[in-house]
Scaffold this active site. Structure first.
Site, mmCIF file in Angstrom:
data_model
loop_
_atom_site.group_PDB
_atom_site.id
_atom_site.type_symbol
_atom_site.label_atom_id
_atom_site.label_comp_id
_atom_site.label_asym_id
_atom_site.label_seq_id
_atom_site.Cartn_x
_atom_site.Cartn_y
_atom_site.Cartn_z
ATOM 1 N N CYS A 100 0.792 -1.232 0.000
ATOM 2 C CA CYS A 100 0.000 0.000 0.000
ATOM 3 C C CYS A 100 0.824 1.282 0.000
ATOM 4 O O CYS A 100 0.261 2.371 -0.084
ATOM 5 C CB CYS A 100 -0.951 -0.001 1.189
ATOM 6 S SG CYS A 100 -1.906 -1.525 1.320
ATOM 7 N N HIS B 7 -4.255 7.417 6.313
ATOM 8 C CA HIS B 7 -4.287 6.123 5.634
ATOM 9 C C HIS B 7 -5.680 5.528 5.824
ATOM 10 O O HIS B 7 -6.238 4.966 4.893
ATOM 11 C CB HIS B 7 -3.204 5.204 6.199
ATOM 12 C CG HIS B 7 -3.038 3.936 5.429
ATOM 13 N ND1 HIS B 7 -2.801 3.923 4.069
ATOM 14 C CD2 HIS B 7 -3.101 2.625 5.822
ATOM 15 C CE1 HIS B 7 -2.717 2.659 3.657
ATOM 16 N NE2 HIS B 7 -2.901 1.867 4.701
ATOM 17 N N HIS C 90 -10.009 0.990 -0.897
ATOM 18 C CA HIS C 90 -8.550 0.957 -0.726
ATOM 19 C C HIS C 90 -7.943 0.490 -2.041
ATOM 20 O O HIS C 90 -8.111 -0.672 -2.440
ATOM 21 C CB HIS C 90 -8.199 -0.003 0.404
ATOM 22 C CG HIS C 90 -6.775 0.072 0.852
ATOM 23 N ND1 HIS C 90 -5.760 0.603 0.074
ATOM 24 C CD2 HIS C 90 -6.172 -0.326 2.007
ATOM 25 C CE1 HIS C 90 -4.620 0.537 0.727
ATOM 26 N NE2 HIS C 90 -4.840 -0.024 1.909
#
Length: 443
Positions: free
Chosen positions: A184, A309, A361
């Site tokens: 990520c 995040h 995401h």
């Protein structure tokens, strides 16, 4: 623990003032909110989700997914190794950078001085999945296994280097060309790498960003980790129970020019706490944020906004909130959160929100996507509201200064974007709006 990226002064190349500047161009964005800045900004600043319920990648289990529905570039006449949805997403984002790339030509920058650095975690795995399905179907019909693979199948489509190779081919860039894959944090690290290539004098411009595309491996992999929510995700929510997955591609042209939106700070850390879970005390995340502030030469009180995040997993949101509260303070510590009658006037900590509730995401693309959202916030003088309602917030988390739509508009000047990955791989970016050249970042 902390690897802070220091600013390096370099000589002038191609007659341009490199100095310490690192300008991020108007980004090319393809995401679940759209592939047009107007549509994307409208959804971003109204906290409108771009998710749709589907079981395409989880048969029998409908999930909220952030799938790109915009028209993508046709790849039918491309070299076979480059043909994938991941690369089509990138090509569509690259089309939006045509004015920036044309400007590089006018400035006489040689292709050998233009690099490409991208981040991804999927590359073309979706095409391999489709080929395997075709192969299994052929075997079931009696075709020998050795002859059952689709005639035009190319293993090279799933190579992690394929995205950078594709963008280099499409743009004619011939400088350093490579892809990073750190889950990520991949595309945020690509922006950090672009900054270092400019600072070291190896490039005069870098096409940087990343892409990830939805596929069975990603969706089922995160389901096996019990990290996927069956409903719309609720970052910082009391009932948060996991992520929604999405796909996107984002590209910037990064140059050593002044003005516009600047990448002024990068902080990276590796706490190696666990293969997939974040360090509960947030020490790795805090180290990255401290490194970014030091790199930018900024104090915590100078940051106006943090793009979290904010995945909506119980562990991530808890540790990130804890890390931010230690470094920046909480809303309860500020003047707005103090008891009536107090004569202590404390400024509020930076505003925060998570945009993953809007897009899902996007994994290897999320660092660049959320940097692009920060770019839009600086460009428009607005902040993306948080999608989780106030009444649904987790009271056990530190009280952060969360953005909602009824918040008075205060144009941000300095923002931070966080990305935290498997293995304790953490990165924070600081972006600032500089006004020496008000037209230098305009789309």
């Amino acid at each position: 623990m902390t690897e802070s990226v220091a600013t390096v002064a370099t000589a002038t190349t191609q007659g341009r003032d490199t100095g310490n500047a690192c300008r991020l161009s108007c980004p090319g964005i393809v995401c679940p909110l759209g592939a047009d800045h107007g549509l994307i900004s409208s959804a971003l600043f109204s906290a409108s989700r771009g998710l749709r319920v589907s079981d395409d990648f989880s048969p029998g289990t409908p999930l909220s997914l952030g799938r790109v529905t915009a028209r993508l570039v046709d790849d039918s006449d491309w070299p076979a190794p480059l043909r994938s949805r991941n690369n089509r997403l990138l090509a569509t984002a690259l089309e939006q950078l045509a004015p920036e790339l044309e400007a590089l030509k006018r400035q006489g920058i040689a292709p050998e001085r233009i690099g490409v650095v991208l981040g991804t975690s999927t590359s073309g795995i979706g095409e391999t999945e489709a080929a395997m399905d075709a192969q299994r179907a052929a075997v079931a019909q009696g075709t020998p296994s050795a002859d059952s693979w689709p005639q035009r199948f190319e293993y090279r489509r799933q190579e992690l280097g394929a995205p950078a190779e594709c963008v280099a081919w499409l743009s004619s860039a011939r400088g350093p060309i490579y892809t990073l894959s750190t889950a990520c944090t991949s595309s945020a690290k690509a922006l950090a790498s672009a900054r270092r290539l400019l600072a070291s004098g190896q490039c005069d411009a870098v096409i940087a960003g990343g892409a990830d595309s939805l596929c069975h491996m990603t969706v089922k992999g995160f389901m096996s980790l019990e990290a996927v929510s069956r409903k719309q995700s609720q970052p910082l929510g009391a009932e948060r129970d996991g992520i929604n997955l999405g796909e996107a591609a984002v590209l910037f042209v990064v140059t050593p020019e002044r003005g516009g939106v600047q990448l002024t700070g990068v902080g990276e850390s590796s706490d190696a706490h666990h293969i997939s879970a974040p360090c509960p005390d947030g020490s790795g995340a805090e180290a990255a944020m401290r490194g970014a502030l030091a790199s930018a030469g900024r104090a915590p009180g100078e940051i106006d906004y943090i793009n979290l995040h904010g995945t909506a997993t119980p562990l991530n949101d808890a540790m990130e909130s804890l890390a931010i509260s230690r470094l920046f303070g909480t809303d309860a510590d500020s003047d707005s959160g103090s008891d009536a009658g107090s004569d202590i006037d404390q400024p509020r900590p930076p505003a925060v929100s998570s945009t993953k509730a809007l897009t899902g995401h996007t994994l290897g693309a999320c660092g660049a996507l959320e940097a692009a959202f920060c770019w839009l916030a600086l460009e428009h003088g607005r902040l993306p509201p948080h999608a989780t309602p106030r009444e649904a917030l987790d009271p056990a988390l530190p009280a952060l200064n969360i953005v909602y739509r009824d918040r008075p508009e205060t144009p941000p000047l300095r923002v931070m974007s966080n990305a935290f990955a498997f293995g304790g791989n953490n990165i924070s970016l600081v972006l600032e709006r500089h006004t020496t050249d008000p037209e230098s970042s305009a789309c």
